[in-house]
Design a protein around this motif. Structure first.
Motif, mmCIF file in Angstrom:
data_model
loop_
_atom_site.group_PDB
_atom_site.id
_atom_site.type_symbol
_atom_site.label_atom_id
_atom_site.label_comp_id
_atom_site.label_asym_id
_atom_site.label_seq_id
_atom_site.Cartn_x
_atom_site.Cartn_y
_atom_site.Cartn_z
ATOM 1 N N GLN A 1 0.772 -1.246 0.000
ATOM 2 C CA GLN A 1 0.000 0.000 0.000
ATOM 3 C C GLN A 1 0.804 1.297 0.000
ATOM 4 O O GLN A 1 0.242 2.338 -0.371
ATOM 5 N N PRO A 2 2.074 1.319 0.414
ATOM 6 C CA PRO A 2 2.747 2.630 0.454
ATOM 7 C C PRO A 2 2.666 3.334 -0.905
ATOM 8 O O PRO A 2 2.931 2.751 -1.948
ATOM 9 N N HIS A 3 2.296 4.622 -0.838
ATOM 10 C CA HIS A 3 2.139 5.380 -2.083
ATOM 11 C C HIS A 3 3.474 5.599 -2.786
ATOM 12 O O HIS A 3 3.509 5.914 -3.972
ATOM 13 N N SER A 4 4.562 5.518 -2.034
ATOM 14 C CA SER A 4 5.879 5.806 -2.619
ATOM 15 C C SER A 4 6.958 5.141 -1.770
ATOM 16 O O SER A 4 6.661 4.629 -0.682
ATOM 17 N N GLY A 5 8.179 5.185 -2.262
ATOM 18 C CA GLY A 5 9.298 4.651 -1.488
ATOM 19 C C GLY A 5 9.484 5.416 -0.186
ATOM 20 O O GLY A 5 9.820 4.828 0.851
ATOM 21 N N SER A 6 9.262 6.718 -0.231
ATOM 22 C CA SER A 6 9.429 7.521 0.987
ATOM 23 C C SER A 6 8.399 7.129 2.039
ATOM 24 O O SER A 6 8.707 7.057 3.229
ATOM 25 N N GLN A 7 7.151 6.871 1.592
ATOM 26 C CA GLN A 7 6.100 6.438 2.531
ATOM 27 C C GLN A 7 6.442 5.075 3.125
ATOM 28 O O GLN A 7 6.182 4.813 4.295
ATOM 29 N N ALA A 8 7.018 4.199 2.300
ATOM 30 C CA ALA A 8 7.404 2.876 2.794
ATOM 31 C C ALA A 8 8.467 3.037 3.886
ATOM 32 O O ALA A 8 8.401 2.401 4.945
ATOM 33 N N ASN A 9 9.438 3.921 3.631
ATOM 34 C CA ASN A 9 10.491 4.134 4.629
ATOM 35 C C ASN A 9 9.932 4.762 5.900
ATOM 36 O O ASN A 9 10.319 4.395 7.011
ATOM 37 N N MET A 10 9.015 5.700 5.719
ATOM 38 C CA MET A 10 8.420 6.339 6.893
ATOM 39 C C MET A 10 7.691 5.294 7.738
ATOM 40 O O MET A 10 7.827 5.255 8.966
ATOM 41 N N ALA A 11 6.924 4.432 7.081
ATOM 42 C CA ALA A 11 6.160 3.411 7.811
ATOM 43 C C ALA A 11 7.103 2.438 8.521
ATOM 44 O O ALA A 11 6.865 2.056 9.671
ATOM 45 N N ALA A 12 8.176 2.046 7.857
ATOM 46 C CA ALA A 12 9.103 1.100 8.481
ATOM 47 C C ALA A 12 9.762 1.753 9.701
ATOM 48 O O ALA A 12 9.810 1.161 10.785
ATOM 49 N N LEU A 13 10.221 2.993 9.534
ATOM 50 C CA LEU A 13 10.886 3.662 10.663
ATOM 51 C C LEU A 13 9.907 3.871 11.812
ATOM 52 O O LEU A 13 10.229 3.612 12.973
ATOM 53 N N MET A 14 8.686 4.309 11.498
ATOM 54 C CA MET A 14 7.726 4.589 12.574
ATOM 55 C C MET A 14 7.275 3.318 13.288
ATOM 56 O O MET A 14 6.792 3.378 14.410
ATOM 57 N N THR A 15 7.423 2.175 12.630
ATOM 58 C CA THR A 15 7.069 0.910 13.289
ATOM 59 C C THR A 15 8.186 0.464 14.228
ATOM 60 O O THR A 15 7.929 0.024 15.345
ATOM 61 N N PHE A 16 9.399 0.585 13.778
ATOM 62 C CA PHE A 16 10.506 -0.026 14.526
ATOM 63 C C PHE A 16 11.132 0.891 15.578
ATOM 64 O O PHE A 16 11.738 0.395 16.519
ATOM 65 N N ILE A 17 11.026 2.210 15.373
ATOM 66 C CA ILE A 17 11.672 3.106 16.343
ATOM 67 C C ILE A 17 10.752 4.276 16.704
ATOM 68 O O ILE A 17 9.743 4.501 16.041
ATOM 69 N N LYS A 18 11.155 5.010 17.746
ATOM 70 C CA LYS A 18 10.339 6.135 18.212
ATOM 71 C C LYS A 18 11.061 7.447 17.912
ATOM 72 O O LYS A 18 12.300 7.469 17.816
ATOM 73 N N PRO A 19 10.298 8.551 17.795
ATOM 74 C CA PRO A 19 10.958 9.840 17.564
ATOM 75 C C PRO A 19 12.047 10.076 18.603
ATOM 76 O O PRO A 19 11.877 9.753 19.782
ATOM 77 N N GLY A 20 13.156 10.594 18.167
ATOM 78 C CA GLY A 20 14.272 10.862 19.082
ATOM 79 C C GLY A 20 15.268 9.718 19.127
ATOM 80 O O GLY A 20 16.412 9.893 19.572
#
Ligand SMILES: Cc1ncc(COP(=O)(O)O)c(C=O)c1O
Length: 429
Positions: free
Chosen positions: A90-109
């Protein structure tokens, strides 16, 4: 007359000009390709009309029977292509895929490591102008000056010093195989997640001509429109789904969720709304194509063409970062050619050859000027061009770069380029 030409002649003319540009010029941008007409038929289909928030079998809207079928086909074919147990298309783009992966595995900061943008990384690997650099504490690793390849001594040292929660491998302008195994060793030594972004070589990985990240990486992201030759979009995969890995992802509440569930919910509702069902269905078509034996031949030709191109450039005294390529991409350092990347891109454009200026490792010029260009062979290989055309193209590039202000010469090359292209039509009209 088409519907578009009848209804909106102004945009129809724009479309015609773009078709003519693609047909009559040489597309050497390493991240571009020409999808099949079947992929475009699906991408331009009624599937665009459907709202389907959620996932197959669990939608927030009625009438999803057939888009469910399409999304299931896309997921299953993608899983088969890469040997992945979990896929999200479903990611609309490669950037969205990366955002989703990062937001799943790690937290801001949290601390993360990625390849520096000017050494071949991507904006989403920690650039300060991107969400990644703004939300997370990114530590950049680099390539070595001598080899142009990832400096693993530095990666190991930075990992030990900064203890990142996650390491990203892969990039946008890295001509060599991504060294998944070496990254895995370092990630394991500090108990970090390993994420591979194979946006560029995913078609080569699918064809078995580039090492696969699947056994080494916790999560793998990619675009679908580069070497994979699908519609514009992103994907996320995991070789094996797992549960609350090593206690690193704390369950928000209730039962421990599988990582697949966490990724799914980060994509939707986390960062996206309704999926682009026409694009997801077109991804399914492209994955079906990539599963065919002809795709392996195509991928092999991409690499062979890139290697012929590298040999030809080396003969003409061009400096290639890392000395050559294993993949579809070449990064050319123009420092010894008395021209900037920006000027080369401009003159080559006038000669009908499309490339992009690109920073080279340790570049002293700004990203708007740069000392290099990046070239790639996926698109011209799709047209069927091979060794002799590649050699000719390199000579045209050299002529344009050697005399970048000679308008007469550039116009002559452009007309030769156009003639060559007419022998290799992209689409049958
Ligand atoms: C390595 C890498 N990751 C991610 C992306 C982002 O893809 P998109 O442009 O679809 O957002 C790109 C695109 O160039 C890329 O090269």
């Amino acid at each position: 007359m088409s519907h578009l030409s009848d209804q909106d002649p102004e945009l129809f003319k724009t479309l015609e000009r773009e078709i003519n540009r693609e047909e009559s010029t040489l597309e050497l941008i390493a991240s571009e390709n020409f999808t099949s007409q079947a992929v475009m038929e699906m991408a331009g289909s009624v599937m665009t009309n459907k709202y389907a928030e959620g996932y197959p079998g669990k939608r927030y809207y009625g009438g999803c029977d057939f888009v469910d079928e399409a999304e299931n086909l896309a997921r299953n074919r993608l899983g088969e292509l890469f040997g992945a147990e979990y896929t999200n298309v479903q990611p609309h783009s490669g950037s969205q895929a990366n955002m989703a992966a990062l937001m799943t595995f790690i937290k801001p900061g949290d601390t993360v490591m990625g390849l520096d943008l000017s050494h071949g990384g991507h904006l989403t690997h920690g650039s300060s102008v991107n969400f990644s650099g703004q939300l997370y504490n990114f530590i950049s690793y680099h390539v070595s000056k001598e080899t142009g390849r990832v400096n693993f001594e530095e990666v190991a040292r930075l990992a030990k010093e900064h203890q990142p929660k996650l390491i990203i491998c892969g990039g946008s302008a890295y001509p060599r195989f991504i060294e998944f195994e070496q990254f895995k060793e370092i990630a394991d030594s500090i108990n970090a997640f390993l994420m591979a972004d194979i946006a560029h070589p995913s078609g080569l990985v699918a064809a078995g001509l580039h090492p696969t990240p699947i056994p080494y990486c916790d999560v793998v992201t990619s675009t679908t429109h580069k070497t994979l030759r699908g519609p514009r979009g992103g994907i996320i995969m995991m070789g094996k789904d797992f549960e609350n890995p090593w206690g690193k992802i704390a369950p928000k509440s209730g039962r421990v969720k599988r990582v697949s569930e966490l990724i799914d919910s980060t994509v939707m509702p986390g960062i996206q709304g309704g999926p682009l069902m026409h694009i997801i269905a077109a991804k399914a078509v492209a994955f079906g194509e990539a599963l065919q034996p002809e795709f392996k031949i195509y991928a092999k030709n991409i690499i062979q063409n890139a290697q012929t191109m590298a040999d030809e450039f080396l003969k003409l005294d061009y400096q290639l970062v890392s000395g050559g390529t294993d993949t579809h991409v070449l990064l050319i350092d123009l420092s010894n050619k008395n021209i900037t990347g920006k000027a080369a891109e401009y003159s080559l454009g006038k000669a009908g050859i499309t490339v992009n200026k690109n920073m080279v490792p340790f570049d002293e010029r700004s990203p708007f000027v740069t000392s290099g260009i990046r070239v790639g062979t996926p698109a011209i290989t799709t047209r069927g061009m091979g060794n002799s055309e590649i050699r000719q193209i390199v000579h045209w590039i050299d002529e344009a770069i050697s005399d970048p202000e000679n308008e007469v010469e550039l116009a002559l090359i452009k007309s030769n380029v156009s003639e060559l292209c007419s022998n290799f039509p992209i689409y049958v009209h």
